[in-house]
Scaffold this motif. Structure first.
Motif, PDB file in Angstrom:
ATOM      1  N   MET A 356       0.779  -1.184  -0.109  1.00  0.00           N
ATOM      2  CA  MET A 356      -0.044  -0.039  -0.058  1.00  0.00           C
ATOM      3  C   MET A 356       0.744   1.277   0.062  1.00  0.00           C
ATOM      4  SD  MET A 356      -3.413  -0.140  -0.034  1.00  0.00           S
ATOM      5  CE  MET A 356      -4.505   0.591   1.097  1.00  0.00           C
ATOM      6  N   SER A 357       1.868   1.240  -0.671  1.00  0.00           N
ATOM      7  CA  SER A 357       2.941   2.443  -0.809  1.00  0.00           C
ATOM      8  C   SER A 357       2.116   3.450  -1.442  1.00  0.00           C
ATOM      9  CB  SER A 357       4.344   1.931  -1.302  1.00  0.00           C
ATOM     10  OG  SER A 357       4.111   1.652  -2.740  1.00  0.00           O
ATOM     11  N   HIS A 358       2.520   4.709  -1.553  1.00  0.00           N
ATOM     12  CA  HIS A 358       2.142   5.866  -2.183  1.00  0.00           C
ATOM     13  C   HIS A 358       2.456   5.474  -3.705  1.00  0.00           C
ATOM     14  CE1 HIS A 358       0.980   9.834  -3.377  1.00  0.00           C
ATOM     15  NE2 HIS A 358       2.183   9.860  -3.946  1.00  0.00           N
ATOM     16  N   GLN A 359       3.629   4.976  -4.118  1.00  0.00           N
ATOM     17  CA  GLN A 359       3.986   4.791  -5.557  1.00  0.00           C
ATOM     18  C   GLN A 359       2.829   3.732  -5.923  1.00  0.00           C
ATOM     19  OE1 GLN A 359       7.496   2.756  -5.689  1.00  0.00           O
ATOM     20  NE2 GLN A 359       7.825   2.946  -7.689  1.00  0.00           N
ATOM     21  N   HIS A 360       2.551   2.845  -5.276  1.00  0.00           N
ATOM     22  CA  HIS A 360       1.609   1.648  -5.676  1.00  0.00           C
ATOM     23  C   HIS A 360       0.109   2.263  -6.003  1.00  0.00           C
ATOM     24  CE1 HIS A 360       4.072  -1.932  -3.938  1.00  0.00           C
ATOM     25  NE2 HIS A 360       4.810  -1.241  -4.986  1.00  0.00           N
ATOM     26  N   ARG A 361      -0.098   3.014  -4.729  1.00  0.00           N
ATOM     27  CA  ARG A 361      -1.575   3.687  -5.096  1.00  0.00           C
ATOM     28  C   ARG A 361      -1.694   4.407  -6.254  1.00  0.00           C
ATOM     29  NH1 ARG A 361      -4.490   3.923   0.743  1.00  0.00           N
ATOM     30  NH2 ARG A 361      -5.996   4.797  -0.586  1.00  0.00           N
ATOM     31  N   GLN A 413      -9.774   1.534   3.336  1.00  0.00           N
ATOM     32  CA  GLN A 413      -8.705   2.648   2.822  1.00  0.00           C
ATOM     33  C   GLN A 413      -8.958   3.026   1.496  1.00  0.00           C
ATOM     34  OE1 GLN A 413      -5.772  -0.342   4.350  1.00  0.00           O
ATOM     35  NE2 GLN A 413      -4.487   1.523   4.800  1.00  0.00           N
ATOM     36  N   ALA A 414     -10.230   2.642   0.966  1.00  0.00           N
ATOM     37  CA  ALA A 414     -10.478   3.074  -0.502  1.00  0.00           C
ATOM     38  C   ALA A 414     -10.803   4.395  -0.607  1.00  0.00           C
ATOM     39  CB  ALA A 414     -11.526   2.162  -1.111  1.00  0.00           C
ATOM     40  N   VAL A 415     -10.392   5.251  -1.594  1.00  0.00           N
ATOM     41  CA  VAL A 415     -10.724   6.688  -1.813  1.00  0.00           C
ATOM     42  C   VAL A 415     -12.242   6.539  -2.558  1.00  0.00           C
ATOM     43  CG1 VAL A 415     -10.261   8.662  -2.972  1.00  0.00           C
ATOM     44  CG2 VAL A 415      -8.454   7.152  -2.265  1.00  0.00           C
ATOM     45  N   GLN A 416     -13.189   6.877  -1.617  1.00  0.00           N
ATOM     46  CA  GLN A 416     -14.580   6.977  -2.146  1.00  0.00           C
ATOM     47  C   GLN A 416     -14.843   8.104  -3.213  1.00  0.00           C
ATOM     48  OE1 GLN A 416     -16.762   7.326   1.373  1.00  0.00           O
ATOM     49  NE2 GLN A 416     -16.103   5.516   2.213  1.00  0.00           N
ATOM     50  N   LEU A 417     -15.873   8.150  -3.824  1.00  0.00           N
ATOM     51  CA  LEU A 417     -16.211   9.351  -5.044  1.00  0.00           C
ATOM     52  C   LEU A 417     -16.066  10.572  -4.222  1.00  0.00           C
ATOM     53  CD1 LEU A 417     -16.719  10.018  -7.763  1.00  0.00           C
ATOM     54  CD2 LEU A 417     -19.089   9.521  -7.456  1.00  0.00           C
ATOM     55  N   TYR A 418     -17.034  10.633  -3.275  1.00  0.00           N
ATOM     56  CA  TYR A 418     -17.137  11.748  -2.477  1.00  0.00           C
ATOM     57  C   TYR A 418     -15.537  12.486  -2.082  1.00  0.00           C
ATOM     58  CZ  TYR A 418     -18.570  15.367   0.678  1.00  0.00           C
ATOM     59  OH  TYR A 418     -18.730  16.577   1.236  1.00  0.00           O
ATOM     60  N   THR A 529      -8.406   0.548  -5.351  1.00  0.00           N
ATOM     61  CA  THR A 529      -7.995   1.348  -3.892  1.00  0.00           C
ATOM     62  C   THR A 529      -8.302   2.938  -4.346  1.00  0.00           C
ATOM     63  OG1 THR A 529      -6.811  -0.144  -3.107  1.00  0.00           O
ATOM     64  CG2 THR A 529      -6.612   2.090  -2.228  1.00  0.00           C
ATOM     65  N   GLU A 530      -7.804   3.394  -5.560  1.00  0.00           N
ATOM     66  CA  GLU A 530      -7.913   4.883  -5.675  1.00  0.00           C
ATOM     67  C   GLU A 530      -8.975   5.202  -6.532  1.00  0.00           C
ATOM     68  OE1 GLU A 530      -4.917   5.845  -3.303  1.00  0.00           O
ATOM     69  OE2 GLU A 530      -5.939   7.410  -4.816  1.00  0.00           O
ATOM     70  N   GLY A 531     -10.185   4.552  -6.573  1.00  0.00           N
ATOM     71  CA  GLY A 531     -11.104   4.740  -7.270  1.00  0.00           C
ATOM     72  C   GLY A 531     -11.875   5.944  -7.341  1.00  0.00           C
ATOM     73  N   GLY A 532     -12.151   6.526  -6.279  1.00  0.00           N
ATOM     74  CA  GLY A 532     -12.807   8.081  -5.960  1.00  0.00           C
ATOM     75  C   GLY A 532     -11.807   9.006  -6.692  1.00  0.00           C
ATOM     76  N   ALA A 533     -10.521   8.901  -6.582  1.00  0.00           N
ATOM     77  CA  ALA A 533      -9.405   9.804  -7.108  1.00  0.00           C
ATOM     78  C   ALA A 533      -9.503   9.820  -8.419  1.00  0.00           C
ATOM     79  CB  ALA A 533      -8.206   9.392  -6.416  1.00  0.00           C
TER      80      ALA A 533
END
Ligand code: GLC
Length: 721
Positions: A356-361, A413-418, A529-533
């Motif tokens: 879950m590193s920043h680079q992976h996200r 830990q997933a980035v939600q749409l909101y 994991t980064e879906g919302g973003a």
């Protein structure tokens, strides 16, 4: 360890020890360092002994360096010959950093990022103690009722084959023995699991060997050509025989014709399921048929460990058959270096740094943005940041965006749409309301959403399927969004405000009730994991949508199976001289899907011109060049996926109207043009004849190049002897 050393190890093993290597048990059977030797529930339930656990060959579903090291350590203390366990798990589209589901990754048409996603998944899995992943799943799919279409890259054999190779390269790297940051891959589900009758999971698969070879087998073969270490059997029958007992499929085709000498593992319980399938009277016969078919590892049932001994003693099977299976398993352990380094890459401190590193996200966010598909845009997108936005719907603030096979992924830990929209536009201009649940809702929720939406300049609807509504055993006969969500769309339509629908789903849907009531639709699938973003990047135009569908969206479920590479029939509806009635058609809906394979919009526009072939014929040695000019005729830079299709106008058997043969993804600045060149060779014109020979015939062909499977002018050429 080389084969001679492995064979001498096998000679030291008792028959029980050899047979126990062939069972795979899940983590609860192992209790690591606190394993107190008690007969635990699962052992009793399965009717096996702890002796078998001590001699077992592999574990399913363990992860986390600490847990794996503990289990392996205890195992080595209890295994007479010190044979290490293989640790296997479902790392399908990410380990803890979850990438978009494979059907979404397929829509990116980005083989490089697909490979990178597998490499990152392998890195996180390996440092957490995993040795083998049960991926890639390469089943070709044509039926969105089936829940597992989300795990596939779609309906095209060629594209699925390219992705199969990319995923295997990413998981395994180029040298599994020395690169401890990779894992062995296991291609699944062999074979044709994606073609169950009625789209109902685990159901019967029935097709000719010719269709099997033409459409369903290429991607498995591509994975083998990329060096995949393991193959998993499918639950379904293939021509009346369940895959796990199908000697033609597993021995004649996989091992003899394709020369696969790696490990063959049954899918969960598939060996014992030979009994309900009706090809085995009992567990003894199930064990007999599976081992004779060449299944090396029995996952999660105990037919082998309970009955192989008696089969050997009765002379029904040779002990050499078991020795061969054991050798393949030990060879994989040796290739992974487990005899020398039984903990391989498992490392608790590194794990904290890498997983879950920043680079992976960031990599997941980039791939998610390229995997979404813009299905409609009447000009409301991209959004302006100074407008008041109401984010409404069950997925407005939901972490259920990882998909049904995200295993260790954390919804929390997933980035939600909101969250993604807030990160971009700030919360002051953002309003939100749920409006309804996934498939339940109240008048109060509806009215609250209506009030909130009435205060906004633009409405972003966040709709979709709960992740439990797809994935394994997630088949649906009705592929529309749940009624309450359709009601929400209708209610908010009364406001006559610009409205965008973002869809979170694991299958092509019947979009009636949505796409016809909103101004824009962005298909986000389960974006990870980064879906919302990633979606916010797209909605605000920081990234220009470039994804294109790799599975057709049907006009309605009544059309299914619907796919672009279909045959013409003797009475094609759209023939110039077609009659009114007596043609292949429905009385109540069109033949064409709502949205075809290869379709996807952008915030810019592209023109295709000056398509030409370098000649009008080729023979077996020559090739043709097809060139076309693609221009960005809009105001925004974008990536366009240029597709080459070929049609064989008259074959020895009927041939699909179009077949994808190549594609190229190009970046174009506003106003920029690029010339794209494809090479056409005789090899691309080969197909399976009625005698199953794979070869081409002289004759007439059309080449098409364009933005999707429906557009593109025909460029005729001949193949001559
Ligand atoms: C499941 C799935 C298979 C998975 C296996 C292990 O039943 O069919 O894809 O790899 O079990 O979890």
């Amino acid at each position: 360890m080389r084969d001679n050393q492995l064979n001498s190890l096998i000679q030291q093993m008792t028959l029980e020890e050899k047979i126990a290597q062939l069972i795979q048990l899940a983590t609860p059977f192992y209790q690591g360092s606190n394993y107190n030797g008690q007969i635990t529930g699962p052992i009793v339930e399965l009717g096996i002994t702890e002796e078998i656990v001590h001699n077992s060959g592999s574990v399913l579903g363990a992860s986390g360096a600490e847990e794996v090291i503990s289990i392996q350590k205890t195992h080595l203390e209890n295994n007479r010959l010190g044979i290490p366990l293989l640790f296997m798990a479902d790392v399908v589209h990410g380990f803890k950093t979850i990438f978009p589901v494979p059907l979404a990754i397929g829509c990116s048409w980005d083989l490089g990022l697909a490979e990178k996603s597998a490499e990152i998944a392998a890195r996180e899995a390996a440092v957490s103690g995993v040795h083998v992943t049960f991926a890639p799943m390469v089943d070709l799919v044509r039926d969105p009722r089936w829940g597992r279409v989300m795990e596939s890259t779609g309906e095209d054999p060629y594209l699925n084959s390219q992705f199969a190779k990319a995923f295997v390269r990413g998981f395994q790297g180029s040298d599994l023995e020395t690169d401890k940051n990779r894992v062995a891959a296991c291609v699944k589900h062999f074979a044709a699991y994606g073609a169950p009758e009625g789209g109902r999971d685990y159901n019967t698969v029935n097709m000719s060997e010719r269709q099997l070879r033409e459409s369903y087998l290429p991607a498995y073969k591509a994975a083998l050509d990329a060096g995949v270490e393991m193959v998993m059997t499918a639950f379904n029958t293939v021509d009346g025989i369940p895959a796990s007992a199908n000697k033609w499929l597993m021995r004649d085709l996989l091992r003899d014709e394709w020369k696969f000498d790696g490990v063959l593992i049954s899918d969960w319980g598939a060996v014992k399921e030979l009994i309900p399938h009706g090809v085995a009277a009992d567990e003894t016969e199930a064990a007999y048929k599976a081992i004779q078919a060449g299944v090396d590892i029995e996952m999660m049932t105990a037919c082998y460990v309970k009955h192989l001994r008696e089969l050997v003693e009765n002379g029904d099977i040779h002990e050499t058959t078991i020795d061969e299976a054991v050798l393949r398993i030990l060879r994989l352990k040796a290739k992974l270096g487990l005899f020398e380094h039984p903990y391989r890459a498992a490392d608790e401190s590194l794990e904290k740094e890498i997983v879950m590193s920043h680079q992976h996200r960031q990599a997941s966010r980039e791939l998610a943005a390229k995997s979404c598909v813009l299905l409609k845009n009447d000009g409301v997108l991209p959004l302006q940041k100074d407008r008041k936005i109401a984010v409404i719907g069950p997925f407005a603030q939901s972490g259920d965006i990882l998909g049904p096979w995200s295993w260790l992924g954390s919804k929390e830990q997933a980035v939600q749409l909101y969250d993604g929209l807030t990160e971009k536009a700030g919360s002051s201009l953002l309003l939100t309301a749920k409006g309804c649940g996934i498939d339940t809702g109240t008048e109060e929720q509806l009215n609250e959403a209506f009030d909130i939406a009435s205060q906004a300049d633009i409405i972003v609807l966040a709709l979709g399927e709960d992740s439990e509504m797809s994935g394994e055993a997630g088949s649906r006969a009705d592929i529309r969004l749940p009624e309450v969500q359709i009601e929400l769309v209708k209610k908010l339509k009364q406001l006559h405000k610009p409205t965008v629908a973002v869809l979170f789903n694991g299958r092509p849907l019947d979009l009636h009730g949505v796409i016809d009531h909103v101004d824009a639709v962005l298909e986000a699938w389960y974006p990870g994991t980064e879906g919302g973003a990633a979606i916010a990047d797209l909605l605000f135009g920081d990234v220009n949508p470039s994804g294109k569908l790799t599975m057709s969206f049907p006009f309605s479920v009544g059309q299914v199976p619907v796919y672009y590479n279909h045959f013409n029939t003797g009475r094609p509806k759209d023939a110039p001289d077609a009659q009114e009635r007596y043609v292949s058609q429905y009385l109540d809906i069109p033949n064409q899907p709502l949205l075809p394979f290869g379709f996807g919009l952008s915030y810019t526009t592209y023109s295709y011109s000056e398509a030409k072939l370098s000649g009008d014929s080729i023979n077996l040695e020559q090739s043709l060049s097809l060139t076309i000019k693609v221009t960005n005729t809009g105001k925004m830079a974008g990536e366009e996926i240029v597709q080459l299709y070929i049609q064989d106008l008259a074959g020895e058997v009927v041939r699909p109207l179009k077949e994808l043969k190549a594609f190229e993804k190009i970046m174009l600045q506003p106003g920029e043009s690029k010339k794209v060149t494809f090479t056409i060779t005789e090899e691309q014109l080969r197909y399976y004849h009625s005698d199953l020979q794979f070869k081409s015939d002289p004759g007439a062909f059309n080449a098409y190049v364009g933005p999707n499977s429906q557009q593109g002018q025909a460029l005729p050429f001949q193949l001559v002897k």
